[in-house]
Design a protein around this motif. Structure first.
Motif, PDB file in Angstrom:
ATOM      1  N   UNK A   1       0.939  -1.181  -0.038  1.00 45.68           N
ATOM      2  CA  UNK A   1      -0.123  -0.068   0.013  1.00 45.68           C
ATOM      3  C   UNK A   1       0.889   1.389   0.056  1.00 45.68           C
ATOM      4  N   UNK A   2       0.505   2.424  -0.806  1.00 44.79           N
ATOM      5  CA  UNK A   2       1.220   3.358  -0.819  1.00 44.79           C
ATOM      6  C   UNK A   2       1.203   4.070   0.543  1.00 44.79           C
ATOM      7  N   UNK A   3       2.337   4.782   1.165  1.00 43.25           N
ATOM      8  CA  UNK A   3       2.225   5.514   2.502  1.00 43.25           C
ATOM      9  C   UNK A   3       1.142   6.550   2.462  1.00 43.25           C
ATOM     10  N   UNK A   4       1.021   7.048   3.687  1.00 41.45           N
ATOM     11  CA  UNK A   4      -0.209   8.012   3.905  1.00 41.45           C
ATOM     12  C   UNK A   4       0.557   9.229   3.408  1.00 41.45           C
ATOM     13  N   UNK A   5      -0.343  10.189   3.225  1.00 33.63           N
ATOM     14  CA  UNK A   5      -0.274  11.501   2.576  1.00 33.63           C
ATOM     15  C   UNK A   5       0.114  12.441   3.936  1.00 33.63           C
ATOM     16  N   UNK A   6       1.101  12.807   3.839  1.00 36.63           N
ATOM     17  CA  UNK A   6       1.792  13.689   5.181  1.00 36.63           C
ATOM     18  C   UNK A   6       1.341  15.275   5.092  1.00 36.63           C
ATOM     19  N   UNK A   7       0.582  15.710   5.774  1.00 34.94           N
ATOM     20  CA  UNK A   7      -0.167  16.863   5.860  1.00 34.94           C
ATOM     21  C   UNK A   7       0.315  17.917   6.878  1.00 34.94           C
TER      22      UNK A   7
END
Length: 415
Positions: A5-11
């Motif tokens: 799975x792609x890594x989470x989007x860092x906000x």
């Protein structure tokens, strides 16, 4: 073997506005596919309070705080921490500057509505997003709720039970207390000068846009504020408005001088106000059915409902039992809050644009591009209603020319 799975989007979050609290809670939900890694506020105390009070200890440890007069710039340009996207809930007057700054620094952007001081400035922001190969999305949450999807599917189902779309009636009102009316940024001309029209009316306009797009290729053709109140700074705090939509290939689509409209016209009538008790409702009227929905903008957690009313062709047969027999209430389950669903959708759009090396792959009318065009049109209507108000309630007509031209003075953002 399945791919990882792609890594989470860092906000990174700019500002400690109240909506930022909801955002932090929503992003911590596993379904968001996002994670907060940075918060910037000119007040160090506000930044720390936002994180301490609204993030779990597990998530809090990974967050870097930026404070002081250069906090926004420091977060957006930071090389000490990897930030994929920036959330901007700042006053409308500041949105263009910090959106363009974030895009130029390689960040995707999710921005609160209204998206800009004018549609012209939003178009500049969109051009920057395309140039940077990054996504720019507005934070209209209810479009992601499964109830909204289900309602819209009724308008275009093959059985044609709804009939032709005739109009939309909507309202979003809240009663601001004394402190709200005196100090909230939505009361300030140098912050959010579009007032209740850009804030609350935005959602009513969006409901009509979504319905009209399901009915066909309808675009706004005229707009008017019929009644209004403004505060001492000239910011609208109460407004009754209408907007007409007609097929985009209809040449002479404006209302006649006697006020009659072409049969193809779909009219949105709505009331937005900071002076009336809390209400958020929408009625979508068709030739065969009317859909009524309450709480569609900020629904309660858990199951929600809407009502479908079968229209009657003859008044002579109306009686109470007949009406009850022909009405139906539909319940929709939603296990994930709509704000979390919005962040999940933002993650998907950002991932797709990065995978396809920018926007070029999307010029065929995909979902991400369509949503951006809807945001642009939404802002265009807000601009027209503000022009109507400033013109003492005049009717503002749209044309293909003024829908494509920039309505704003050119201002350069620097970063």
């Amino acid at each position: 073997m399945s791919s990882p799975s792609p890594p989470p989007l860092r906000i990174g979050i700019l500002g400690a506005a109240r909506i930022a609290r909801k955002t932090i809670a929503a992003i911590q939900h596993d379904a968001s596919r996002c994670v907060v890694v940075a918060v910037a506020s000119r007040s160090a105390a506000k930044a720390k309070t936002l994180v301490d009070e609204h993030m779990s200890p597990e998530h809090r440890r990974a967050v870097q705080l930026f404070s002081g007069p250069t906090a926004y710039h420091d977060l957006v340009t930071s090389t000490n921490i990897k930030i994929d996207a920036v959330y901007i809930p700042l006053p409308t007057r500041l949105k263009k500057e910090w959106t363009i700054c974030a895009l130029r620094n390689g960040k995707h952007v999710l921005i609160e509505k209204p998206v800009a001081p004018s549609v012209g400035e939003y178009r500049e922001m969109m051009e920057e997003a395309r140039s940077a190969k990054r996504y720019l999305m507005d934070g209209t949450m209810f479009v992601n709720h499964p109830r909204t999807h289900q309602i819209l599917s009724i308008l275009s189902n093959e059985e044609d039970q709804f009939g032709d779309l005739h109009g939309i009636d909507a309202a979003f009102t809240l009663e601001g207390n004394e402190d709200f009316m005196k100090t909230n940024i939505r009361m300030k001309k140098d912050c959010d000068f579009q007032g209740c029209i850009g804030d609350l009316g935005w959602y009513c306009i969006r409901l009509a846009q979504l319905a009209c797009r399901r009915a066909g290729r309808y675009v706004p053709k005229s707009a008017k504020v019929s009644e209004w109140k403004v505060n001492e700074e000239g910011v609208p705090i109460d407004a009754s408005c209408w907007v007409s939509f007609q097929p985009d290939d209809m040449e002479d689509a404006n209302p006649n001088e006697d006020g009659n409209k072409n049969d193809a016209t779909i009219t949105l009538s709505f009331h937005c106000s900071y002076l009336h008790p809390w209400s958020q409702r929408g009625d979508i009227r068709g030739s065969k059915q009317t859909i009524q929905v309450l709480g569609y903008i900020n629904p309660q957690d858990g199951p929600v409902s809407y009502q479908v009313i079968r229209n009657h062709s003859s008044r002579t047969n109306l009686n109470e039992s007949t009406i009850e027999d022909k009405n139906s209430v539909h319940t929709v389950s939603c296990e994930v809050p709509q704000i979390t669903l919005m962040w999940r959708k933002f993650f998907e759009y950002c991932e797709a644009i990065e995978k396809n090396d920018g926007w070029n792959h999307y010029d065929g009318g995909d979902e991400a591009t369509t949503l951006s065009k809807i945001s642009e049109e939404n802002q265009l209507v807000v601009d027209a209603l503000m022009e109507s108000l400033e013109g003492s309630g005049k009717i503002v007509h749209f044309s293909k020319e003024n829908q494509s031209m920039s309505l704003a003075r050119k201002t350069l953002a620097t970063c």
